[in-house]
Structures are given as C-alpha cells and as structure tokens.
Design an enzyme around this catalytic site. Sequence first.
Site, PDB file in Angstrom:
ATOM      1  N   TRP A   1      48.353 -52.265 -75.427  1.00 21.75           N
ATOM      2  CA  TRP A   1      48.501 -51.209 -74.415  1.00 21.75           C
ATOM      3  C   TRP A   1      49.358 -50.063 -74.973  1.00 21.75           C
ATOM      4  CZ3 TRP A   1      52.793 -49.042 -72.067  1.00 21.75           C
ATOM      5  CH2 TRP A   1      52.554 -48.246 -70.941  1.00 21.75           C
ATOM      6  N   HIS A   2      50.352 -50.420 -75.800  1.00 24.10           N
ATOM      7  CA  HIS A   2      51.267 -49.392 -76.300  1.00 24.10           C
ATOM      8  C   HIS A   2      50.621 -48.461 -77.314  1.00 24.10           C
ATOM      9  CE1 HIS A   2      54.313 -51.927 -74.422  1.00 24.10           C
ATOM     10  NE2 HIS A   2      55.048 -50.847 -74.394  1.00 24.10           N
ATOM     11  N   GLY A   3      49.626 -48.917 -78.003  1.00 27.36           N
ATOM     12  CA  GLY A   3      49.023 -48.020 -78.983  1.00 27.36           C
ATOM     13  C   GLY A   3      47.858 -48.673 -79.693  1.00 27.36           C
TER      14      GLY A   3
END
Lengths: 462, 366
Positions: free
Chosen positions: A321-323
Amino acid sequence: MLFPSYVFIFIFAPAVLTTYWLIRNDRLRKLWLAIASYIFYAYWDWRFSSLLLIITIVNYAAALQIVKSADRKTRRRWLIFTCIVNLGILGFFKYYMLFAATLNHAIGWFSVGQLLPEWTIILPIGVSFFTFQAMSYSIDVYRGDVEPARDFIEFAAYKALFPQLIAGPIVRYIEVVDTFRSLPKKISTENINLGFYYFSLGLIRKVLIADRIARYTDPMFLGYSALLPLESWIAIIGYSLQLYYDFSGYSLMAIGLGHFLGFTFPQNFNSPYQAVSISDFWRRWHMTLSRWLRDYLYIPLGGRNNRAIALAVTMFLGGLWHGAAWTFVAWGIYHAILLELHHRLKNFKWIPRNVIWARFGTFMLVTIGWVFFRPPTFEVSFVMLGKMFDLPGLFQQISVNPKLVLVILIALVWEMCYPNAVEIVRVRKLNPQKYWIFVLAVLTTLCILQLSYSGPFLYFQF
Amino acid sequence: MQTSKDNIDRSAPQEYFTDWKRNGFWKGFVTLLISFLVINVLINVIVDPYDIYNVNLLPPWEFNPFQAKLTFLDKLDTPPNVLIIGSSRVVSVDPDVITDITGKPCFNMALTKSGPAFNLAQLKLALHKFGSSIDTVVVGVEVLTFNAAYPISSQGLLYPQYTRYIVEHPYAIAIGDRLTLSLSTSQLLYSLNSIYKNLIMRDSSVVADCSPNGKINYILIDSQIADGSYNLDEKLKTHIQHLIEAYHIDDFQVLDEECMSQWEEFLDICVENGIKVYAFEPPMHDSVWPVISDDKFNEVYEEGIRYLDRTVTEAGGVFRDFSHVESFGGDPDGFYDSVHQRPSNLDKMIRELFVVPGPESEGESE
C-alpha cells in the site's frame, strides 16, 4: 496544495473557512465544502479530480443499491463491484508499472520479450488514501454498520473533505456522519482553540523538525556508499524521526482543520516511539490505516485464529500500500515477522519488562525496518544494513553536521519524554496554559518564515 | 460480526474542556502571531536588505543588480547602440572597452543567473526602451544554461519589467514573491545584519556597486585582492561545488529544447532588427574542468558549442568559444572564483572577440 504554504495559510484556508461559516443553509455548506475540496485537489493536477469524482459516484450509487437490495447475493455483487472499481483504479495508477516491469523481467528469463508495455503513469496524489476510504464506506454500508449518505452532495463533501483527502487520517463515514447530518450553526470557541492548537503544532513538527532533519539526511542517503557505520545509523535514525514528525505533523494539521470545520477526526499517531513492543507500535503508528487493515483484512482473514497467515497477508499488502516497490513489501514482511516473533516470545515471557529497554528495543527494531522503506532499491538497503552492522567500524571518527544531531536529540526528547498533542487534550485533559500561547505563536511565526523552504509531505507519495 | 464502531475515537467528553472553551487561547495566539508577522514584514520592508521595495533608508545588505540596472537604464541620456547581454559572468564587462573598440555607446544589461530565457528578456526590454538605436549585441551565452533543470533566477522573478517577456502572469509572480520574501527568515536575517552593520557598527562600506553604464564593480573583493588578503585557491575549493549545484550539472544530460527555442528567438529578433551578434562562451577556471568533465558531460558540452557556433553564424554573427582562458590569452588565475573573471581578463576577452579571425588576417581588428 500543501498545508504549509503561503497560498493555503493566507488565502485558501481563511477564504474557505470564512465562507463555510457564513453560509446558513446546510446543503449549501456541504456543497461549498465539496467545491473547495475539489479546488484543493485540482490545485495539484485538475485532471485527476475526475478520478475522485468517479470513485465518489460509483461508491455512492453502489451503497444505495446495497441498501435497496434484500437479496444477499445482489448486495455482495454490488460490494464486489465497488471493490473492483476502487482497487482497479488504485492498481492501475499505482501498481501497473511495478507489475509490468516485474512480469516483463520474469518473462525475459525465457527470452520472450516484453509482454506488457511499460508505460510511465503519473501517480494521482493521495490515491491510496481516498480509495481505501471509499472502500471502508461501501464495506461499512454492506455490513450494516452505517446508513448510506442521504444525498450525493453530502457524500461528495465527505469523500473529498480537504483536510484528510490526500494523506489521511483515513476518516470513516461512520466517524463524521453525525456531524454531517447536523452541521453546527456556529463554530464553537473550543473548536477554534483546538483548531489553532493542532494546526500550529502540526506545522511546527513538519517545518521545524521534519524538514530540518531532511535537509541533512537527504544528502547522506544520496551519498550512502561513502557513509561510515555510525553515520549510517545517524542517517536512518534521522529518517525515522523525519518520517514520523512529517506524517504526524500532517495528521495534526488535518485534525486542526477538522476542528475549524466542526469535525472531530480520529487520532492517527499516539507516540509510536514510546511503544514497548512491536505490537504496541502498530497500535500507535498510522492508527487509521492499522485499524483499516485490521477491520477489513486481518480479521476477515481469520485474525487471531489464523494469525501467521493473516499477519503475513496483511503486512504484505500493508507494505505494498505504501508504494509500488518490492522494498516496501520487504518492509511489510519484516514487520510481519517481528509481530509473529513478538507473539511467540510473549508466551515464553521473553519480552523485556523494563519500560526503557522495551522502548529502546522497539525503537531500534522499527528504525532498522526503515532501511527497507527509505532507499529506492534493495542494493542501497543492504549496503546501509551492512554498514550499520559493521560493529568495529562504529568507532571510526565521523563527520556529521552537529545541527543534525541537535535536531535529532530535540525530536527524540520531545517524542520520548512528553505526551503527544492529542493525548494532552483528550487523555490528560490538560487546559491550555498562558505560556503555551507565547511559545506556540513564536514557533508558528518561525514556521511561516520558513514556508519557502518546506518540502512536500513524505506520505503524499503513497 | 466485528464492527469498527467500538474503535472510533469520538470527541472527548466535553466537561474537561473548561479553558479550551474560553476565548483567551485563540485570541491571544492570533494576536501574537499577527503582531510577530507584521513586525517582521515592517522590518523587512523598511530595512529592505535586498533593495527590492525601493525604500532606501539604509544601504542594502546585498547588492541587487536587477534594481540597479533598471535605475540606470531609466537615467541614460544617450540610447546605447551596443548592448552587453548575459549572466553574472559578463556583468563586469566594461562597456567603455567596447565603446573604445566600436566608437559606439554601450550599456551592460547582463544579470546574475541569466540563461537563454533571461537573455531574451534583456534583449526585449532593451528593444522596448531604445528601439532601433540598438545595432550590436555582445552576448555571453553559456552552454551550461541550456539545461532544463537550470531555473529562471528567483531574484529576477521579482522584476516584471524583465519577466513580462518570458513568463505568464509576471506581475502576480512578482507581487507574490515580494510578499513571501518579506515573510522569510533569510530576509529577516539580512535585515538584522543590515541594521547591525549600518546603525550599530556604522560601517558604510559596500560589497559591490553598479556604474552608470551597467558595469558591476566588486568593490570588496577588489580591495581584498589589492591588499593581498584574497585567497583564490581557498575560494575555488568551495565554489566549484557551488557551481555544480547552481548549474545542476548532474542533471545536464541533453541540450534543452525550450532553451534552444528561446536562443533561436533571440537570434531571430536580432536578424529582424538588423542587429549584429557577437556571441561567446565565457571561460571557467582551469581547475573546474577536471571536476565536471566526464564522457557524457563533454559530449553534451561540445554539442552545445557546435550548436551555438552554427546558429550564430547562420544569423550572420560571430561566435567565439572562450571556454578555456588560454583561448584568448587570459591570465589562468584572473578569476574571482571558478567562473567569474577579473576585469583585466574580461577586457582581453572582449578585445579578442572583436578580432575577426581569418586565414590571412589573424589579429586584425575590426
């Protein structure tokens, strides 16, 4: 538009808030809030406002269909449809490039050539936040936890609500529905007070701490190969504080802006570096995302009854989700392993009981994890790790700007020794002291004088 | 079914908000904040350390060539026939030397951090002011500024008199930038330094000034050179790194098309107005080249030199590559730092520029 910018502080926020409280009609106020939020978003790139609008329309319409339908299968189909649209948009804009590159790389082993074109796709700012928020709405309506929005304008205003639009906190509809349904006619004094209090504290954390640390650590990460072991530790500890102060600063500003609009947003950070275990850390760090992952992923996957797998999948996806990079996945897996180890060791009572040691150990474990989060490639991460654990090299004479060490110390003391901004008000129930006014005003003035040098928020990229 | 209702952080119980319900906090905070900001703006505008608000109560802390040149342009009695255009590397070229060579009045329009866009702005401003009297331009054009990462001078953006020719909304940008500058720590520090120097130390010395013909004089450094206290080697150590960052040399991978189009527009205007162009690439100190050169850099740089030579020649002008100081017989240490030459070197370079090279007439002056 950035919160710490002249245009936001001196033009956008005063204009939007003044107009919002001058409008008497509730429907018009919601409409104004939606319009202002779209202007806020379009200021970055107007083309992606349509994306926000599509997500809003789809989730609004699907939620109505879910409620209308008595048939469980039809309700489920509508929910799946919203998830496909939300995840499809997120997947295409955020993960297509990673997917195409990975697939083509794998296919390349068989000398087949490119299977998917490797387009360069612009990542719409805040897409991870507003797609997750949209999914929480549809799922909550499907579960019967909340009634759907009464009208489209109300939902559009909620969906685009500018304080939390691009970097959270991930505000669920259930948390603001009461306020939306009976908007206060007049802003209360406590909301004005808390608005200024949270916004100025957030600004101070971002501009005076996070940006200042970044000024010294960014060049260190660029020249990572030349860092000495102790310098590598200072760089990564600096980054762990920069990330925290940056994101928690943004969250506080969002909470403050929420108060100015009459809303109470959920707390997003609860002094995470005071955590005494990795499990405790995840109850304190990015709380609205952790809660989202727990309620919509970890528990449906079996939760405690299926802990190892549920943790692995949740943290894998949480990392992703973060990257769109495998380094973020590695970071997620690292935390999944730590969490699983924590649960196993807890049963054997191997967790340190001394609070100071527990905090120190947790902080160091979390900081080591950022080595996968910060650098763009595994190569850099492993070089950094290699340097950090070159124990004899730790005694080499280093060359680090003393100002960086000073800011790190200030940030550590502030974080470790004092209650956080939300805790002061909501838990310890402290009243504002007169000297706070002076200190906050001086530090906020300094922030405003530094706005030209303020960089974008780190979490915008997610 | 697990729901999230139990986890919601509702607004805290209202009874503890005793003092938060009173007006004292926000009123005190806003009053103090606005007072601090107003005091800061007043100090910055009144002291005006960058000389951008035309207050002139105190000598500026930092010399501002943009303002100085506009002032002298407005005061010129005789319209110039020859213009010197370029960046800080030619601001100290003496117009009198060119007048000596050509017999025509000359004005130095050059400004710090001037790339192709700002060179174009200088030309357009001069044509707007003096029209057909301009018949020659001497332009120090730098290949390094044909770089997409090389920004338009932030100081220049404060002056819509120049930028109206090259950016959209120049007045809005200028007003916005002046306001934000009045709310910046850098401006405040310069203001306080200026107050300390002028009112407490009573020190009236200036770092630099501008002659009426537009030539910038580095008074402080020249005096240090004269008394032997200026150390070029020490200066070079720090300035080369500054140079790499200022020119964004690490990002210089290709000649930027927008810069080339601005340069070609510059030449087209000269051709249309019958203006003769004398262009040159100014030199860098010999110690710079080993630091910045690699295969990629050399390739782009040489391509840039060829491009300038071709375009200027097509426009009927003269182009000279003075990248290395020996190309015009200058003193290898005739520099203030890694790129800025002292007046003696600049004079030699300009005289060499006006020498027409040819197989039979080497050294013949025009």
